[in-house]
Design an enzyme around this catalytic site. Sequence first.
Site, PDB file in Angstrom:
ATOM      1  CD  GLU A 112      -2.878  -1.210   2.378  1.00  0.00           C
ATOM      2  OE1 GLU A 112      -2.707  -0.402   3.304  1.00  0.00           O
ATOM      3  OE2 GLU A 112      -3.811  -2.016   2.348  1.00  0.00           O
ATOM      4  CD  GLU A 146      -3.808  -5.842   3.827  1.00  0.00           C
ATOM      5  OE1 GLU A 146      -4.638  -5.003   4.224  1.00  0.00           O
ATOM      6  OE2 GLU A 146      -2.574  -5.676   3.921  1.00  0.00           O
TER       7      GLU A 146
HETATM    8  O1  IFM Z   1      -4.218  -3.285   9.090  1.00  0.00           O
HETATM    9  C1  IFM Z   1      -4.197  -2.747   7.812  1.00  0.00           C
HETATM   10  C2  IFM Z   1      -3.025  -3.291   7.019  1.00  0.00           C
HETATM   11  O2  IFM Z   1      -1.815  -3.101   7.672  1.00  0.00           O
HETATM   12  C3  IFM Z   1      -2.950  -2.609   5.681  1.00  0.00           C
HETATM   13  N1  IFM Z   1      -4.224  -2.661   4.998  1.00  0.00           N
HETATM   14  C4  IFM Z   1      -5.409  -2.292   5.730  1.00  0.00           C
HETATM   15  C5  IFM Z   1      -5.460  -3.043   7.055  1.00  0.00           C
HETATM   16  C6  IFM Z   1      -6.733  -2.643   7.828  1.00  0.00           C
HETATM   17  O3  IFM Z   1      -6.716  -1.287   8.105  1.00  0.00           O
END
Ligand code: IFM
Length: 443
Positions: free
Chosen positions: A163, A348
């Site tokens: 990210e 994710e």
């Molecule tokens: O916890 C985070 C992760 O580190 C990166 N993506 C979003 C998740 C939830 O906020």
Amino acid sequence: MQFPQGFLWGTATASFQIEGYTQADGRGESIWDRYCATPGKIVNGDTGDPACESYVRYPEDIALMQELGLNAYRFSLAWPRIIPDGDGAINPRGLDYYSRLVDALLEAGIRPFATLYHWDLPQALMDRGGWGNRATIDAFARYAEAAVSHLGDRVKDWMTFNEPWCVSFIGHYIGRHAPGLQDHRLAIQVSHNLHVAHGRGMQIIRQCSPGGRGGIVLNMEASYPMMDTEADHRAAELNHQQFNRWFLDPVVGRGYPPAAWESYQGELPDVEPGDMELIDQGLDFLGLNYYSRKVLHDPSGGEGPILHRRDENNVTVRDWEIYPQGMYDLLAWLHRDYPEIPEIYITENGMARDDVVGADGQVHDPERIEFLKQHFAAAHAAIQDGVPVRGYFVWSLMDNFEWAFGTSSRFGVTYTDFETQQRIVKDSGRWYAQVARANAIPD
Ligand code: IFM
């Protein structure tokens, strides 16, 4: 809804969010240790200790993954464990930890997916300008080489950055993540420097991990106009370019997207000769982190602020709108417009909820089951339409340190009792185990 044979079902975590033991075995300070130590930054003053103590409890965590029938695990390496001061001596004890973790995963039949950078920059590098300083790119390349050469015989799936939008803009402009700066021009420069570091990382992965594959993990936001007006369409397209394409296009050789570039006039990054070629290493796979969408409205035709709208009745406790169709739309767009991306993983997806242990000692989280079911169905529909989605990593294996929200924001399919470190599989975890075992979404 059956998934293709060989589909990977896993969970994702990140070093600072789960490991704890921030002082152990020569680990150096990271920007997140420093940020957490700054009063007022983290809910309840939480820090990276104890988090989930995965640094010592990883065998338990792997056993948990086995109990859930998962066949892949996405985790990240902590740069400050491996090179404590960022660019000095390599710490063998840091490398040993990840070596033990990887061996134990393989032994358990779980395929490791390793992220090189999930936000824990060594503080010593921040003291010299962090990602705003191009010397950090060289330091990253050295760290990547140490990590990939050591583990690349066993880890074949590598991700350079998690990210980069968050690293750049939340960390350096919004200021809600470490290092907590508020400088828009700097955030844009950081995004460019991260791209260059990604390019170096891809080269190293391919050189140092025989048969290894490299990718990047982008958090994408499906963007929609609120009304069918030219101004709303323009606002949605600009958000799409700034948030999604700014981070994707350069790494597949398309340069920066034009409307976003135009919008940053006066704050454009310094791009050195050769940068764009270095950034463009192609991707062996793309990691897509998907949580929500954005609906944009521009009431002033470009003169005033852009408004965001969401369905307030359909949000998580973090106020993120639940919109599975957005995952489908992004996947369909990627497949249509980026045929050069050979494979996609959902790296994710998940939801925060105010989970509590009930009188029966269990955690009942029906909304999370529904959330996952809808998003799995969106991925399934995309696969049916030919999108090469090869695996799905739920965020997260267990409740952990959720950045500025500390341990107050629970994303796990397993509940973590942060006092005792007991893990309790939530109803959603049990449901997810059924999905993973059947390779299908139950009715
Ligand atoms: O916890 C985070 C992760 O580190 C990166 N993506 C979003 C998740 C939830 O906020």
